[in-house]
Design a protein around this motif. Sequence first.
Motif, PDB file in Angstrom:
ATOM      1  N   ILE A   1     -10.197  -6.044  -0.042  1.00  0.00           N
ATOM      2  CA  ILE A   1      -9.587  -6.785   1.287  1.00  0.00           C
ATOM      3  C   ILE A   1     -10.476  -7.893   1.777  1.00  0.00           C
ATOM      4  CG2 ILE A   1     -10.334  -6.026   3.409  1.00  0.00           C
ATOM      5  CD1 ILE A   1     -10.565  -2.961   2.570  1.00  0.00           C
TER       6      ILE A   1
ATOM      7  N   ILE B   1      -5.497  -2.177  -3.983  1.00  0.00           N
ATOM      8  CA  ILE B   1      -6.324  -1.699  -2.428  1.00  0.00           C
ATOM      9  C   ILE B   1      -5.551   0.004  -2.521  1.00  0.00           C
ATOM     10  CG2 ILE B   1      -7.000  -0.967  -0.473  1.00  0.00           C
ATOM     11  CD1 ILE B   1      -5.952  -4.099  -0.034  1.00  0.00           C
TER      12      ILE B   1
ATOM     13  N   ILE C   1       1.023  -0.845   0.028  1.00  0.00           N
ATOM     14  CA  ILE C   1       0.205  -0.289   0.031  1.00  0.00           C
ATOM     15  C   ILE C   1       0.932   1.149   0.422  1.00  0.00           C
ATOM     16  CG2 ILE C   1      -1.309   1.458   1.680  1.00  0.00           C
ATOM     17  CD1 ILE C   1      -3.095  -1.267   2.328  1.00  0.00           C
TER      18      ILE C   1
ATOM     19  N   PHE D   1       0.550   7.302   6.077  1.00  0.00           N
ATOM     20  CA  PHE D   1      -0.632   6.540   5.115  1.00  0.00           C
ATOM     21  C   PHE D   1      -1.872   8.246   4.514  1.00  0.00           C
ATOM     22  CE2 PHE D   1       0.254   2.446   6.566  1.00  0.00           C
ATOM     23  CZ  PHE D   1       0.859   1.890   4.929  1.00  0.00           C
TER      24      PHE D   1
ATOM     25  N   ILE E   1      -4.242  -3.362   8.442  1.00  0.00           N
ATOM     26  CA  ILE E   1      -3.920  -2.370   7.647  1.00  0.00           C
ATOM     27  C   ILE E   1      -4.708  -1.956   6.016  1.00  0.00           C
ATOM     28  CG2 ILE E   1      -2.321  -3.735   6.693  1.00  0.00           C
ATOM     29  CD1 ILE E   1      -0.807  -0.359   7.384  1.00  0.00           C
ATOM     30  N   ALA E   2      -4.973  -3.360   6.088  1.00  0.00           N
ATOM     31  CA  ALA E   2      -5.665  -3.338   4.339  1.00  0.00           C
ATOM     32  C   ALA E   2      -6.771  -1.797   4.825  1.00  0.00           C
ATOM     33  CB  ALA E   2      -6.154  -4.532   4.027  1.00  0.00           C
ATOM     34  N   LEU E   3      -7.583  -1.860   5.783  1.00  0.00           N
ATOM     35  CA  LEU E   3      -8.516  -0.924   6.224  1.00  0.00           C
ATOM     36  C   LEU E   3      -8.136   0.426   6.170  1.00  0.00           C
ATOM     37  CD1 LEU E   3     -10.246  -3.368   9.071  1.00  0.00           C
ATOM     38  CD2 LEU E   3     -10.819  -3.193   6.561  1.00  0.00           C
TER      39      LEU E   3
ATOM     40  N   GLU F   1      -7.761   3.392  -3.999  1.00  0.00           N
ATOM     41  CA  GLU F   1      -8.188   4.017  -3.337  1.00  0.00           C
ATOM     42  C   GLU F   1      -7.973   5.259  -4.424  1.00  0.00           C
ATOM     43  OE1 GLU F   1      -5.093   4.637   0.248  1.00  0.00           O
ATOM     44  OE2 GLU F   1      -5.766   6.984  -0.421  1.00  0.00           O
TER      45      GLU F   1
ATOM     46  N   ILE G   1     -12.219  -1.695  -3.946  1.00  0.00           N
ATOM     47  CA  ILE G   1     -11.145  -1.977  -2.291  1.00  0.00           C
ATOM     48  C   ILE G   1     -11.563  -2.864  -1.250  1.00  0.00           C
ATOM     49  CG2 ILE G   1     -10.585  -0.475  -0.046  1.00  0.00           C
ATOM     50  CD1 ILE G   1     -10.512   2.205  -1.397  1.00  0.00           C
ATOM     51  N   ILE G   2     -13.047  -2.995  -0.957  1.00  0.00           N
ATOM     52  CA  ILE G   2     -13.798  -3.584  -0.203  1.00  0.00           C
ATOM     53  C   ILE G   2     -13.411  -5.230  -0.553  1.00  0.00           C
ATOM     54  CG2 ILE G   2     -16.114  -4.238   0.568  1.00  0.00           C
ATOM     55  CD1 ILE G   2     -17.055  -1.583   0.400  1.00  0.00           C
TER      56      ILE G   2
ATOM     57  N   PRO H   1      -6.418   1.668   3.976  1.00  0.00           N
ATOM     58  CA  PRO H   1      -7.070   2.975   2.159  1.00  0.00           C
ATOM     59  C   PRO H   1      -8.567   2.793   2.513  1.00  0.00           C
ATOM     60  CG  PRO H   1      -5.972   0.915   1.623  1.00  0.00           C
ATOM     61  CD  PRO H   1      -6.625   1.308   3.309  1.00  0.00           C
ATOM     62  N   LEU H   2      -9.634   2.129   3.200  1.00  0.00           N
ATOM     63  CA  LEU H   2     -11.555   2.181   2.794  1.00  0.00           C
ATOM     64  C   LEU H   2     -11.233   4.042   4.039  1.00  0.00           C
ATOM     65  CD1 LEU H   2     -13.512   0.953   1.740  1.00  0.00           C
ATOM     66  CD2 LEU H   2     -13.596  -0.149   3.852  1.00  0.00           C
TER      67      LEU H   2
ATOM     68  N   VAL I   1     -11.128   7.060   2.175  1.00  0.00           N
ATOM     69  CA  VAL I   1     -12.063   7.011   1.332  1.00  0.00           C
ATOM     70  C   VAL I   1     -12.642   8.101   1.414  1.00  0.00           C
ATOM     71  CG1 VAL I   1     -13.139   6.396  -0.250  1.00  0.00           C
ATOM     72  CG2 VAL I   1     -11.404   5.562  -0.746  1.00  0.00           C
TER      73      VAL I   1
ATOM     74  N   THR J   1      -9.306  -9.932   9.445  1.00  0.00           N
ATOM     75  CA  THR J   1      -9.062  -9.055   8.301  1.00  0.00           C
ATOM     76  C   THR J   1      -7.820  -8.182   9.061  1.00  0.00           C
ATOM     77  OG1 THR J   1     -11.105  -8.826   7.754  1.00  0.00           O
ATOM     78  CG2 THR J   1      -9.798  -6.839   6.165  1.00  0.00           C
ATOM     79  N   PRO J   2      -6.490  -8.127   7.947  1.00  0.00           N
ATOM     80  CA  PRO J   2      -5.451  -7.274   7.962  1.00  0.00           C
ATOM     81  C   PRO J   2      -5.918  -6.213   8.844  1.00  0.00           C
ATOM     82  CG  PRO J   2      -5.176  -9.019   6.723  1.00  0.00           C
ATOM     83  CD  PRO J   2      -6.215  -9.438   6.932  1.00  0.00           C
TER      84      PRO J   2
END
Lengths: 271, 256
Positions: A241, A225, A214, B200, B108-110, A229, A237-238, B112-113, B116, B105-106
């Motif tokens: 994930i 991802i 990322i 980030f 860190i992957a969340l 974004e 993105i979802i 970017p979400l 947004v 869920t990792p």
Amino acid sequence: MTSGTVATRRRRHTFQSVRWRRIVLGGGLAVLLLLLWQWYSSRSAHNIFIASSPSRSWDSLVALVTTGSFWSVQLAATAQGLALGWSCAVAAGLLLGAALGYVRTLREALEPLLFSINCVPRLALIPLLTLWLGYGLTYKAVVVVIAGFFPVLLNTMDGVRRADNELMRMSRSFGAGPVWQLFTVALPGSLPSVFAGLRQSLAHSVVGVIGAEIWASSAGLGWLIANAELQVRTDRIIATIIVVTVVGVLLNETLRLVESRCTRWYPRERR
Amino acid sequence: MSASVVAATRGAGVIVVLLAGWQWAAGTGRVDPEFASSPARIGTTLWHLLSTSSFWTVQLRATAGGFAAGWSLAVVVGIVLGVAMGLVGPIRDTLEPLVMGFYATPHIALVPLLIVWFGFGFQYKLVVVFIASVFWVLLNTIAAVREADEGLVRMSRAFGATRRQVIATVVLPGARSGILVGVRLSVSHGIIGAVIGEMFSSHQGVGFLVSESAQLGLIDRLLALVVLLAAVGTGTNAALAALQDRLERWRRPDTG
């Protein structure tokens, strides 16, 4: 004998009913939340732009995994970094952990250093590593090594250190030398602890590789991802994930399977 | 000299030798100090950073604000939800699959979400810190409540205590130390979560300094920040562990 059977049957019965309750109640909540989400996003164009929707995310997920380049480029890039980094982390962690657990002088000399390095939050090193290594495979692998090394090291060290004293004494009185003892008593005895370390390490490694991608990369799940974004594609993105979570769970379960195979001989109460 | 003093000297010696070697290599130009930095440069930069007033009034304040809000929310939600899930079977069955799904869920992957959805301000930081710390409180609380002393529960039942009384006088006091462990662990994870979140996406904060230094190629400052972060995370954790040890002293029979 009889009371044991009754107890087992009762336990199995409760276990099954708990599982059913969990499927109905837990699944019900999930369905309810999905319906709420779908309803919310159907109310306006703005809502669907920001929150996407279950159906859109699902379409995105299907589109993603049916694209050839997803497997051959993105997943392959992440898998490469993860595999290379994790195998280095595991090899180094096992070797150093066994040595440190077994040789007291070495442990006393290196423990303070390793503990101080262990205090550093791994993800905060990512920007530094990009400056030093760029954003290719080496960079990803190094981030994974840093993320995955310590759980293996610390757990192996701990497991070897706690080698069963009576077994050690017995094998020594039967004439086993220290090296022989390491391989026949200390290392096999440390397996449950080692596997606990491996699982923790794998979870941290997945976080490491995704975080690294990322932050900076040209391909991979994390790149997908970050790219989604930039384009403000919430659905993508979802979807990604979800892929990342599934990959993590699958890896963890595989390792668990290997673990139960390797520790089958171990006395149950000490597992 | 006792054995432990020898061991401590040896351990410290290794660290000193490594740092001295690094300093020497950078000082004699064997490694490029612009690229590899050096202990002295990191120390100077750290001192400079900490003596700048805007570091305290702007950057640290931004990070601390987001941390405080997200962390307190995580503690409240974690304890309330954890006690409910630990005590009431149906609540546990309803929420556990969802909680475990998010836990798997990792996180860190969340990020970017969340960027947004929330951008880069206070709200975003709050949510990141919340996610980074809530599971430590929640999972430890559930475990602590469920591990209530079976013998004590049965005894108080036998003496006629109602369910409510059992919960108030046996289960919750017994779970306190387990809950506090979760709260303690959530502090350092929340602090680090705040900084990683800022790294980030942010316009100010300690994590903003990290990403800014990376963009400007300021390796000294990056390393100084990493050292600072490690010290703060570990220091907080150690201080809270000592505090908890004090609070829990009554529990250990040997110290009275």
